[in-house]
Design a protein around this motif. Structure first.
Motif, PDB file in Angstrom:
ATOM      1  N   LEU A 286     -22.606 -15.471  28.405  1.00  0.00           N
ATOM      2  CA  LEU A 286     -23.173 -16.293  29.479  1.00  0.00           C
ATOM      3  C   LEU A 286     -22.149 -17.238  30.099  1.00  0.00           C
ATOM      4  O   LEU A 286     -21.868 -17.174  31.291  1.00  0.00           O
ATOM      5  CB  LEU A 286     -24.364 -17.093  28.942  1.00  0.00           C
ATOM      6  N   ASN A 287     -21.573 -18.105  29.285  1.00  0.00           N
ATOM      7  CA  ASN A 287     -20.695 -19.145  29.816  1.00  0.00           C
ATOM      8  C   ASN A 287     -19.378 -18.587  30.332  1.00  0.00           C
ATOM      9  O   ASN A 287     -18.881 -18.990  31.389  1.00  0.00           O
ATOM     10  CB  ASN A 287     -20.439 -20.202  28.736  1.00  0.00           C
ATOM     11  N   LEU A 288     -18.782 -17.652  29.581  1.00  0.00           N
ATOM     12  CA  LEU A 288     -17.495 -17.089  29.989  1.00  0.00           C
ATOM     13  C   LEU A 288     -17.596 -16.382  31.337  1.00  0.00           C
ATOM     14  O   LEU A 288     -16.663 -16.414  32.133  1.00  0.00           O
ATOM     15  CB  LEU A 288     -16.979 -16.117  28.925  1.00  0.00           C
ATOM     16  N   LYS A 289     -18.739 -15.759  31.601  1.00  0.00           N
ATOM     17  CA  LYS A 289     -18.911 -15.058  32.872  1.00  0.00           C
ATOM     18  C   LYS A 289     -18.718 -16.015  34.045  1.00  0.00           C
ATOM     19  O   LYS A 289     -18.083 -15.679  35.044  1.00  0.00           O
ATOM     20  CB  LYS A 289     -20.309 -14.422  32.949  1.00  0.00           C
ATOM     21  N   GLY A 290     -19.285 -17.228  33.916  1.00  0.00           N
ATOM     22  CA  GLY A 290     -19.114 -18.222  34.969  1.00  0.00           C
ATOM     23  C   GLY A 290     -17.683 -18.706  35.084  1.00  0.00           C
ATOM     24  O   GLY A 290     -17.165 -18.908  36.188  1.00  0.00           O
ATOM     25  N   LEU A 291     -17.016 -18.885  33.935  1.00  0.00           N
ATOM     26  CA  LEU A 291     -15.624 -19.330  33.951  1.00  0.00           C
ATOM     27  C   LEU A 291     -14.725 -18.290  34.608  1.00  0.00           C
ATOM     28  O   LEU A 291     -13.795 -18.628  35.346  1.00  0.00           O
ATOM     29  CB  LEU A 291     -15.153 -19.612  32.524  1.00  0.00           C
ATOM     30  N   LEU A 292     -15.001 -17.012  34.334  1.00  0.00           N
ATOM     31  CA  LEU A 292     -14.189 -15.950  34.917  1.00  0.00           C
ATOM     32  C   LEU A 292     -14.442 -15.819  36.414  1.00  0.00           C
ATOM     33  O   LEU A 292     -13.516 -15.554  37.187  1.00  0.00           O
ATOM     34  CB  LEU A 292     -14.460 -14.625  34.203  1.00  0.00           C
ATOM     35  N   MET A 293     -15.696 -15.997  36.823  1.00  0.00           N
ATOM     36  CA  MET A 293     -15.976 -15.986  38.259  1.00  0.00           C
ATOM     37  C   MET A 293     -15.282 -17.164  38.947  1.00  0.00           C
ATOM     38  O   MET A 293     -14.744 -17.020  40.051  1.00  0.00           O
ATOM     39  CB  MET A 293     -17.480 -16.056  38.521  1.00  0.00           C
ATOM     40  N   LYS A 294     -15.290 -18.302  38.271  1.00  0.00           N
ATOM     41  CA  LYS A 294     -14.615 -19.478  38.817  1.00  0.00           C
ATOM     42  C   LYS A 294     -13.161 -19.157  39.140  1.00  0.00           C
ATOM     43  O   LYS A 294     -12.671 -19.414  40.252  1.00  0.00           O
ATOM     44  CB  LYS A 294     -14.667 -20.629  37.814  1.00  0.00           C
ATOM     45  N   MET A 295     -12.451 -18.548  38.172  1.00  0.00           N
ATOM     46  CA  MET A 295     -11.035 -18.265  38.369  1.00  0.00           C
ATOM     47  C   MET A 295     -10.818 -17.102  39.328  1.00  0.00           C
ATOM     48  O   MET A 295      -9.825 -17.081  40.065  1.00  0.00           O
ATOM     49  CB  MET A 295     -10.361 -17.986  37.029  1.00  0.00           C
ATOM     50  N   ASP A 296     -11.722 -16.117  39.331  1.00  0.00           N
ATOM     51  CA  ASP A 296     -11.559 -15.009  40.272  1.00  0.00           C
ATOM     52  C   ASP A 296     -11.623 -15.512  41.707  1.00  0.00           C
ATOM     53  O   ASP A 296     -10.755 -15.188  42.534  1.00  0.00           O
ATOM     54  CB  ASP A 296     -12.633 -13.943  40.043  1.00  0.00           C
ATOM     55  N   ILE A 297     -12.643 -16.297  42.014  1.00  0.00           N
ATOM     56  CA  ILE A 297     -12.794 -16.791  43.385  1.00  0.00           C
ATOM     57  C   ILE A 297     -11.698 -17.799  43.717  1.00  0.00           C
ATOM     58  O   ILE A 297     -11.121 -17.775  44.816  1.00  0.00           O
ATOM     59  CB  ILE A 297     -14.189 -17.403  43.596  1.00  0.00           C
ATOM     60  N   ALA A 298     -11.382 -18.690  42.783  1.00  0.00           N
ATOM     61  CA  ALA A 298     -10.353 -19.700  43.034  1.00  0.00           C
ATOM     62  C   ALA A 298      -8.999 -19.049  43.298  1.00  0.00           C
ATOM     63  O   ALA A 298      -8.268 -19.458  44.210  1.00  0.00           O
ATOM     64  CB  ALA A 298     -10.256 -20.662  41.845  1.00  0.00           C
ATOM     65  N   SER A 299      -8.656 -18.029  42.507  1.00  0.00           N
ATOM     66  CA  SER A 299      -7.358 -17.371  42.672  1.00  0.00           C
ATOM     67  C   SER A 299      -7.351 -16.438  43.872  1.00  0.00           C
ATOM     68  O   SER A 299      -6.436 -16.459  44.695  1.00  0.00           O
ATOM     69  CB  SER A 299      -6.975 -16.618  41.402  1.00  0.00           C
TER      70      SER A 299
ATOM     71  N   SER B  56      -9.218 -16.482  46.502  1.00  0.00           N
ATOM     72  CA  SER B  56      -9.288 -17.222  47.767  1.00  0.00           C
ATOM     73  C   SER B  56      -7.886 -17.524  48.283  1.00  0.00           C
ATOM     74  O   SER B  56      -7.676 -17.740  49.477  1.00  0.00           O
ATOM     75  CB  SER B  56     -10.055 -18.536  47.581  1.00  0.00           C
ATOM     76  N   ASN B  57      -6.933 -17.519  47.342  1.00  0.00           N
ATOM     77  CA  ASN B  57      -5.536 -17.774  47.675  1.00  0.00           C
ATOM     78  C   ASN B  57      -4.663 -16.527  47.507  1.00  0.00           C
ATOM     79  O   ASN B  57      -3.429 -16.626  47.460  1.00  0.00           O
ATOM     80  CB  ASN B  57      -5.008 -18.906  46.795  1.00  0.00           C
ATOM     81  N   SER B  58      -5.316 -15.356  47.391  1.00  0.00           N
ATOM     82  CA  SER B  58      -4.601 -14.073  47.248  1.00  0.00           C
ATOM     83  C   SER B  58      -3.629 -14.104  46.077  1.00  0.00           C
ATOM     84  O   SER B  58      -2.479 -13.673  46.169  1.00  0.00           O
ATOM     85  CB  SER B  58      -3.855 -13.728  48.548  1.00  0.00           C
ATOM     86  N   LEU B  59      -4.109 -14.589  44.942  1.00  0.00           N
ATOM     87  CA  LEU B  59      -3.325 -14.671  43.711  1.00  0.00           C
ATOM     88  C   LEU B  59      -4.037 -13.903  42.613  1.00  0.00           C
ATOM     89  O   LEU B  59      -5.244 -14.051  42.422  1.00  0.00           O
ATOM     90  CB  LEU B  59      -3.161 -16.135  43.286  1.00  0.00           C
ATOM     91  N   GLU B  60      -3.304 -13.061  41.876  1.00  0.00           N
ATOM     92  CA  GLU B  60      -3.898 -12.318  40.767  1.00  0.00           C
ATOM     93  C   GLU B  60      -3.657 -13.047  39.451  1.00  0.00           C
ATOM     94  O   GLU B  60      -2.519 -13.378  39.114  1.00  0.00           O
ATOM     95  CB  GLU B  60      -3.301 -10.913  40.681  1.00  0.00           C
ATOM     96  N   GLY B  61      -4.717 -13.291  38.697  1.00  0.00           N
ATOM     97  CA  GLY B  61      -4.620 -13.908  37.383  1.00  0.00           C
ATOM     98  C   GLY B  61      -4.829 -12.881  36.284  1.00  0.00           C
ATOM     99  O   GLY B  61      -5.744 -12.066  36.354  1.00  0.00           O
ATOM    100  N   ARG B  62      -3.979 -12.894  35.262  1.00  0.00           N
ATOM    101  CA  ARG B  62      -4.072 -11.957  34.138  1.00  0.00           C
ATOM    102  C   ARG B  62      -4.263 -12.734  32.839  1.00  0.00           C
ATOM    103  O   ARG B  62      -3.556 -13.712  32.599  1.00  0.00           O
ATOM    104  CB  ARG B  62      -2.818 -11.083  34.066  1.00  0.00           C
ATOM    105  N   SER B  63      -5.164 -12.257  31.994  1.00  0.00           N
ATOM    106  CA  SER B  63      -5.592 -13.008  30.808  1.00  0.00           C
ATOM    107  C   SER B  63      -5.397 -12.186  29.539  1.00  0.00           C
ATOM    108  O   SER B  63      -6.278 -11.415  29.145  1.00  0.00           O
ATOM    109  CB  SER B  63      -7.068 -13.404  30.945  1.00  0.00           C
ATOM    110  N   PRO B  64      -4.259 -12.338  28.870  1.00  0.00           N
ATOM    111  CA  PRO B  64      -3.989 -11.540  27.659  1.00  0.00           C
ATOM    112  C   PRO B  64      -5.039 -11.687  26.568  1.00  0.00           C
ATOM    113  O   PRO B  64      -5.309 -10.725  25.833  1.00  0.00           O
ATOM    114  CB  PRO B  64      -2.627 -12.073  27.187  1.00  0.00           C
ATOM    115  N   PHE B  65      -5.656 -12.870  26.432  1.00  0.00           N
ATOM    116  CA  PHE B  65      -6.625 -13.091  25.352  1.00  0.00           C
ATOM    117  C   PHE B  65      -7.940 -12.337  25.589  1.00  0.00           C
ATOM    118  O   PHE B  65      -8.790 -12.299  24.696  1.00  0.00           O
ATOM    119  CB  PHE B  65      -6.899 -14.582  25.171  1.00  0.00           C
ATOM    120  N   LEU B  66      -8.094 -11.744  26.759  1.00  0.00           N
ATOM    121  CA  LEU B  66      -9.282 -10.939  27.036  1.00  0.00           C
ATOM    122  C   LEU B  66      -8.965  -9.443  27.013  1.00  0.00           C
ATOM    123  O   LEU B  66      -9.700  -8.633  27.571  1.00  0.00           O
ATOM    124  CB  LEU B  66      -9.894 -11.332  28.379  1.00  0.00           C
ATOM    125  N   SER B  67      -7.872  -9.089  26.355  1.00  0.00           N
ATOM    126  CA  SER B  67      -7.517  -7.680  26.244  1.00  0.00           C
ATOM    127  C   SER B  67      -8.535  -6.931  25.382  1.00  0.00           C
ATOM    128  O   SER B  67      -9.271  -7.533  24.587  1.00  0.00           O
ATOM    129  CB  SER B  67      -6.120  -7.519  25.629  1.00  0.00           C
TER     130      SER B  67
END
Length: 575
Positions: free
Chosen positions: A440-453, A455-466
């Protein structure tokens, strides 16, 4: 990363591509036949010259948002005359050979749709890092990376979803016609959508525990970081805070390349740049400290409206500015997202690991004697005792955001379903909380970073979610997760001692100051519109505003901010 969309009814091509432009400003693609139209905007990361989309092979077509980090390794199992070095082509051929069994092989973040001229095959990654929204009304069907793509359509407010938002702080979309394609699922669409689950992290919590995980953990971190570095044809940088999560990522990444690292320092906020600089010096990174002044009043409406739905997480504001600053330097950035959620990094986990919630249950009688306006440790004890006397959604809400708990009870089908789901989980209280935070909570955090990044045409990569972390960490004994104990043990091998002893800090959002100060006039102006009155007695809200209901100032600020984000979305839902 990219933006994708598709429809089985007529839409305006230029409108859709414009709505997705920020997700992929490098090029766009379009395809249509008598049944569907497909849209793609590309942020070129892999095979910059040939990785165009939509991608075609025989009578198959794919549109794909994300990255498959191990795709070159997976190509060894495929006898194909490759035409590109793109992971898009790999993904399509994996589907053609393995079908629904392909997902066990994939280490990546993704949402994609494959079309064979008759039916759609849709899928989303394990943790939900890459978004995928579905529009359905009568015989009309569409999909998109963002909710805002659908705003030209006739949409109906989902009051049940709004009730869930006011209760928990998260919602699906706010509209009846728009749903979120679930993470860890695949599905088929011909005349209706049917979905099937291929990954549930709960399955791994049920496996035998590993008591000595350190060596394997080290190998997994190495593999996860390495995969996210080599699967890029552009430079990859890394966010570097003063914490162990980003520090470990930088330590591993520095083994493979000279790394650019960035520390963001916000005006007037807690400064971890000295700790970050210690890591940068140890690994000889090209390090930059970026000073940012947050102009919240002039930017908050624009930032929150990017989400297309009521969005409560106030850290979306600094996340936007961090992404904007990083984009000036690199196109791809590594981060430490997900470590807290899978390793038990939040303070609320500690008493549950130690079983203190069972003890707290015996002290319900002292609640009337405690001051609900206490702060610090006393507030923590107060919330723990309150939570220990609850179950289901009320238990989870108290430990998570503690919004209207004990003030007002919302009722609705989604909340009742969620309440039943939580009550039926056969896990101890710690594993139940950490599992719910992932679901539940992580889904919102990931959406937060997807839209935030994006919106600025930046790709974020998260090794701990491999794939490797998500399958391994749930099997680690919970006693090794107190304050991320096992991760701290690993950090001793790679990081300066100062980071190991520093207290955990995240983005220090001055929400109370914002609500009581520079945003106060704006918030009160939006609350006058009163859409929230359809769901909660306005007298309760007025008493919260006037401080007639005794609450800690930070909790009062969270509630008013929650209502503000709802009103902001409602007032601008057609724009």
């Amino acid at each position: 990363m990219c933006g994708i969309a598709g429809f089985n009814f007529k839409v305006k091509k230029d409108y859709i591509l414009k709505k997705l432009y920020h997700r992929g400003p490098d090029e766009d693609g379009f395809f249509e036949d008598k049944n569907f139209s497909f849209f793609h905007t590309r942020l070129s990361i892999q095979d910059i010259k040939k990785g165009h989309q939509p991608f075609f092979y025989k009578n198959y077509m794919i549109v794909f948002n994300g990255e498959i980090y191990n795709h070159l390794e997976l190509r060894k199992n495929l006898e194909v005359n490759w035409t590109t070095s793109s992971d898009t082509e790999t993904l399509l051929h994996l589907y053609l050979k393995y079908g629904e069994n392909m997902f066990d092989m994939l280490d990546g973040m993704f949402s994609f749709v494959i079309y064979d001229g008759k039916k759609l095959f849709l899928a989303r990654d394990r943790s939900g890092k890459k978004p995928l929204y579905i529009y359905q009304k009568e015989n009309k069907f569409g999909f998109s990376s963002e909710i805002n793509v659908f705003k030209f359509l006739d949409l109906t407010i989902d009051e049940d979803d709004i009730k869930q938002f006011l209760s928990t702080g998260f919602c699906e979309s706010g509209y009846k016609e728009i749903t979120e394609f679930p993470s860890g699922h695949y599905g088929y669409f011909t005349t209706s959508l049917k979905t099937y689950r291929y990954f549930d992290i709960l399955d791994y919590y049920k496996l035998p525990k590993i008591k000595n995980p350190l060596e394997e953990l080290d190998k997994i971190l190495t593999k996860s970081v390495k995969n996210r570095l080599i699967s890029s044809d552009v430079e990859v940088g890394a966010f570097l805070s003063g914490g162990i999560d980003s520090g470990l990522v930088v330590a591993k990444a520095s083994e493979y390349q000279q790394l650019k690292t960035f520390t963001i320092r916000f005006d007037g906020q807690f400064d971890e740049s000295n700790l970050a600089s210690l890591v940068a010096k140890k690994y000889n990174t090209t390090h930059e400290i970026i000073d940012i002044k947050i102009d919240v009043k002039d930017n908050i409406e624009k930032i929150l409206l990017n989400y297309g739905k009521p969005f409560f997480d106030s850290s979306a504001i600094p996340s936007y500015f961090v992404s904007k600053a990083a984009k000036q330097q690199v196109k791809v950035i590594l981060n430490g997202d997900g470590a807290d959620e899978i390793f038990g990094g939040y303070r609320r986990y500690i008493p549950l690991i130690k079983g203190l919630d069972k003890i707290a249950k015996n002290f319900q009688f002292i609640l009337p004697l405690l001051n609900p306006q206490n702060r610090g440790k006393l507030m923590f004890i107060y919330r723990l005792i309150r939570a220990s006397g609850k179950d289901g959604i009320e238990w989870y809400n108290t430990l998570l955001n503690d919004l209207f708990v004990d003030i007002y009870k919302f009722d609705g089908k989604k909340l009742n379903k969620l309440d039943k789901f939580i009550k039926e989980l056969k896990l101890d209280s710690f594993e139940k909380l950490i599992y719910l935070d992932f679901e539940l909570n992580l889904k919102g955090l990931l959406m937060k970073m997807d839209i935030a990044s994006m919106s600025n045409s930046l790709e974020g990569r998260s090794p701990f979610l491999s794939k490797y972390f998500l399958e391994f960490v749930p099997r680690i004994d919970k006693n090794q997760k107190i304050s991320k104990k096992v991760l701290r043990e690993l950090a001793k091998k790679y990081l300066p001692n100062e980071l190991l002893t520093a207290p955990k800090r995240g983005f220090e959002i001055p929400l109370t100051n914002w609500v009581n100060g520079e945003l106060n006039e704006m918030i009160m102006s939006y609350l006058k519109n009163g859409f929230y009155k359809n769901f909660i007695d306005e007298k309760i809200v007025k008493n919260i505003i006037d401080r007639k209901i005794k609450l800690p100032e930070d909790r009062r600020a969270k509630i008013l901010y929650l209502l503000f984000t709802l009103e902001l979305w409602y007032e601008n839902r057609f724009s």
